[in-house]
Motif scaffolding. Sequence first.
Motif, PDB file in Angstrom:
ATOM      1  N   ASP A 126       0.795  -1.216   0.000  1.00  0.00           N
ATOM      2  CA  ASP A 126       0.000   0.000   0.000  1.00  0.00           C
ATOM      3  C   ASP A 126       0.838   1.281   0.000  1.00  0.00           C
ATOM      4  O   ASP A 126       0.834   2.028  -0.964  1.00  0.00           O
ATOM      5  CB  ASP A 126      -0.959  -0.026   1.206  1.00  0.00           C
ATOM      6  CG  ASP A 126      -1.918   1.140   1.195  1.00  0.00           C
ATOM      7  OD1 ASP A 126      -2.444   1.458   0.118  1.00  0.00           O
ATOM      8  OD2 ASP A 126      -2.142   1.750   2.250  1.00  0.00           O
ATOM      9  N   ILE A 129       2.997   2.580  -2.869  1.00  0.00           N
ATOM     10  CA  ILE A 129       2.365   2.569  -4.185  1.00  0.00           C
ATOM     11  C   ILE A 129       1.410   3.753  -4.318  1.00  0.00           C
ATOM     12  O   ILE A 129       0.525   3.927  -3.472  1.00  0.00           O
ATOM     13  CB  ILE A 129       1.547   1.258  -4.401  1.00  0.00           C
ATOM     14  CG1 ILE A 129       2.359   0.025  -3.983  1.00  0.00           C
ATOM     15  CG2 ILE A 129       1.048   1.147  -5.844  1.00  0.00           C
ATOM     16  CD1 ILE A 129       3.640  -0.201  -4.735  1.00  0.00           C
ATOM     17  N   LYS A 132       1.248   9.020  -2.765  1.00  0.00           N
ATOM     18  CA  LYS A 132       0.745   9.884  -1.687  1.00  0.00           C
ATOM     19  C   LYS A 132       1.870  10.040  -0.673  1.00  0.00           C
ATOM     20  O   LYS A 132       2.351   9.041  -0.118  1.00  0.00           O
ATOM     21  CB  LYS A 132      -0.461   9.253  -0.992  1.00  0.00           C
ATOM     22  CG  LYS A 132      -1.795   9.549  -1.643  1.00  0.00           C
ATOM     23  CD  LYS A 132      -2.933   9.055  -0.748  1.00  0.00           C
ATOM     24  CE  LYS A 132      -4.284   9.301  -1.362  1.00  0.00           C
ATOM     25  NZ  LYS A 132      -5.378   8.735  -0.554  1.00  0.00           N
ATOM     26  N   LYS A 177      -8.448  -5.274   3.002  1.00  0.00           N
ATOM     27  CA  LYS A 177      -9.184  -4.146   2.396  1.00  0.00           C
ATOM     28  C   LYS A 177      -9.252  -4.299   0.872  1.00  0.00           C
ATOM     29  O   LYS A 177     -10.329  -4.179   0.289  1.00  0.00           O
ATOM     30  CB  LYS A 177      -8.485  -2.827   2.772  1.00  0.00           C
ATOM     31  CG  LYS A 177      -9.143  -1.592   2.200  1.00  0.00           C
ATOM     32  CD  LYS A 177      -8.273  -0.344   2.396  1.00  0.00           C
ATOM     33  CE  LYS A 177      -7.254  -0.193   1.284  1.00  0.00           C
ATOM     34  NZ  LYS A 177      -6.458   1.042   1.359  1.00  0.00           N
ATOM     35  N   LYS A 212      -4.112  -1.582  -6.888  1.00  0.00           N
ATOM     36  CA  LYS A 212      -3.915  -0.157  -6.588  1.00  0.00           C
ATOM     37  C   LYS A 212      -3.563   0.628  -7.848  1.00  0.00           C
ATOM     38  O   LYS A 212      -4.068   1.716  -8.095  1.00  0.00           O
ATOM     39  CB  LYS A 212      -2.800   0.026  -5.538  1.00  0.00           C
ATOM     40  CG  LYS A 212      -3.337   0.548  -4.225  1.00  0.00           C
ATOM     41  CD  LYS A 212      -2.290   1.096  -3.304  1.00  0.00           C
ATOM     42  CE  LYS A 212      -2.500   2.585  -3.101  1.00  0.00           C
ATOM     43  NZ  LYS A 212      -1.800   3.125  -1.941  1.00  0.00           N
ATOM     44  N   ARG A 226     -10.392   6.581  -6.478  1.00  0.00           N
ATOM     45  CA  ARG A 226      -9.323   6.289  -5.504  1.00  0.00           C
ATOM     46  C   ARG A 226      -9.856   6.341  -4.071  1.00  0.00           C
ATOM     47  O   ARG A 226      -9.290   5.729  -3.159  1.00  0.00           O
ATOM     48  CB  ARG A 226      -8.143   7.260  -5.681  1.00  0.00           C
ATOM     49  CG  ARG A 226      -6.964   6.876  -4.802  1.00  0.00           C
ATOM     50  CD  ARG A 226      -5.681   7.604  -5.136  1.00  0.00           C
ATOM     51  NE  ARG A 226      -4.612   7.140  -4.275  1.00  0.00           N
ATOM     52  CZ  ARG A 226      -3.328   7.397  -4.460  1.00  0.00           C
ATOM     53  NH1 ARG A 226      -2.943   8.129  -5.473  1.00  0.00           N
ATOM     54  NH2 ARG A 226      -2.415   6.934  -3.623  1.00  0.00           N
ATOM     55  N   LEU A 229     -10.086   3.380  -1.746  1.00  0.00           N
ATOM     56  CA  LEU A 229      -8.964   2.877  -0.941  1.00  0.00           C
ATOM     57  C   LEU A 229      -8.977   3.448   0.467  1.00  0.00           C
ATOM     58  O   LEU A 229      -8.216   3.013   1.326  1.00  0.00           O
ATOM     59  CB  LEU A 229      -7.631   3.216  -1.629  1.00  0.00           C
ATOM     60  CG  LEU A 229      -7.472   2.707  -3.063  1.00  0.00           C
ATOM     61  CD1 LEU A 229      -6.165   3.220  -3.669  1.00  0.00           C
ATOM     62  CD2 LEU A 229      -7.489   1.187  -3.109  1.00  0.00           C
ATOM     63  N   ASN A 230      -9.833   4.442   0.697  1.00  0.00           N
ATOM     64  CA  ASN A 230      -9.920   5.031   2.041  1.00  0.00           C
ATOM     65  C   ASN A 230     -10.831   4.230   2.967  1.00  0.00           C
ATOM     66  O   ASN A 230     -10.984   4.581   4.133  1.00  0.00           O
ATOM     67  CB  ASN A 230     -10.446   6.476   1.955  1.00  0.00           C
ATOM     68  CG  ASN A 230      -9.491   7.369   1.184  1.00  0.00           C
ATOM     69  OD1 ASN A 230      -8.298   7.118   1.153  1.00  0.00           O
ATOM     70  ND2 ASN A 230     -10.013   8.405   0.542  1.00  0.00           N
TER      71      ASN A 230
END
Length: 347
Positions: A126, A129, A132, A177, A212, A226, A229-230
Amino acid sequence: MLLMKKQSLIRHFNNIEQLAAAIQLKKHSSVFVLADENTHRFCLPMLTNEINDFHVIKIKSGDANKNITTCQIIWQTLNDNHADRNSLLINLGGGMVCDAGGFAASVYKRGIDFIHIPTTLMAMCDAAIGGKNAINFEDFKNNIGCFQMPKQVLICTEFLKTLPERELKSGIAEIIKHAMLTNDKAILKQLRNNQLSDLDFKSLIKKSVQFKLSIIEKDFKDNSIRKQLNTGHTIGHAIESVFLNHSKNKLLHGEAVAIGLQLELLLSVIQYNFPISKANSIFEILDKWFHYQPLTDNQKTEIFKLLAADKKNNNNKINFTLFADLGKPKIDSYPKIEEIKNVLAAW
Ligand code: GLY
């Protein structure tokens, strides 16, 4: 080999010798390796067997140090050693090192190249990648940051051998997740039926990375898909912050996300009639891998305050990614305040 938007090259290696040979060193005027106390001790020697002629920047471990003080140490070392815009920062570590190093490099002299070499399961699946980069500020996780792709992400599961079991398990939360978002029954089955030593980390990591990337190629800056992914992270980040700021107990990112996934799944049951049998099956998998910290009433009050100030909120409404079903995420969900308080109270 995978080419990410804006040319971030993601590669998987069977051994560290091959990984080191792939680092694009030559075009840089100077090279810096950022390591925390753990990766300095356990991972840097694995790399220095293979490459040399770089400066080491050693920072303190732990998310409590993902802050501006750590960035100042990085920038100071770069300045002291006359780094220029052609210098390279290699981030050797878990999510904290990749996040802080990525941010420090992205703004140093308006941006120098950086490479991630993730050493934890969490970072391989995560954090490394998707570009962020962020540090924590005041009580808020990832409050100051930017979107900027690393030039390369170099992954080798050899580094996982350096991890304590608890740190390794923490990464499983992000794999769960991703499996929930894709309704990947094979991964959920693998995680339900196997022990840690039996997991096929290489294929789990590759699947997470592929997923991802497929999202980030369509929505790099978190404006639309996106946000999937939160999921688990709205409550997860608030819990993590409370433990970071006010508790002596350590709570790893994945451990906080595991609680976040459970509570946000409860919200999904309430808001979207998410099937209870499937929710129970996810709870079972999470319970297998994580032992939870109890939350006191004071902590729950703090968690709620942080939720009310979350960076994703819209018009004072708390933003979640919930699920209508496995594989059917619902971004921009705004459950009622009472419902959020009720699920927190139920923990
Ligand atoms: N960890 C969530 C994201 O990269 O968007």
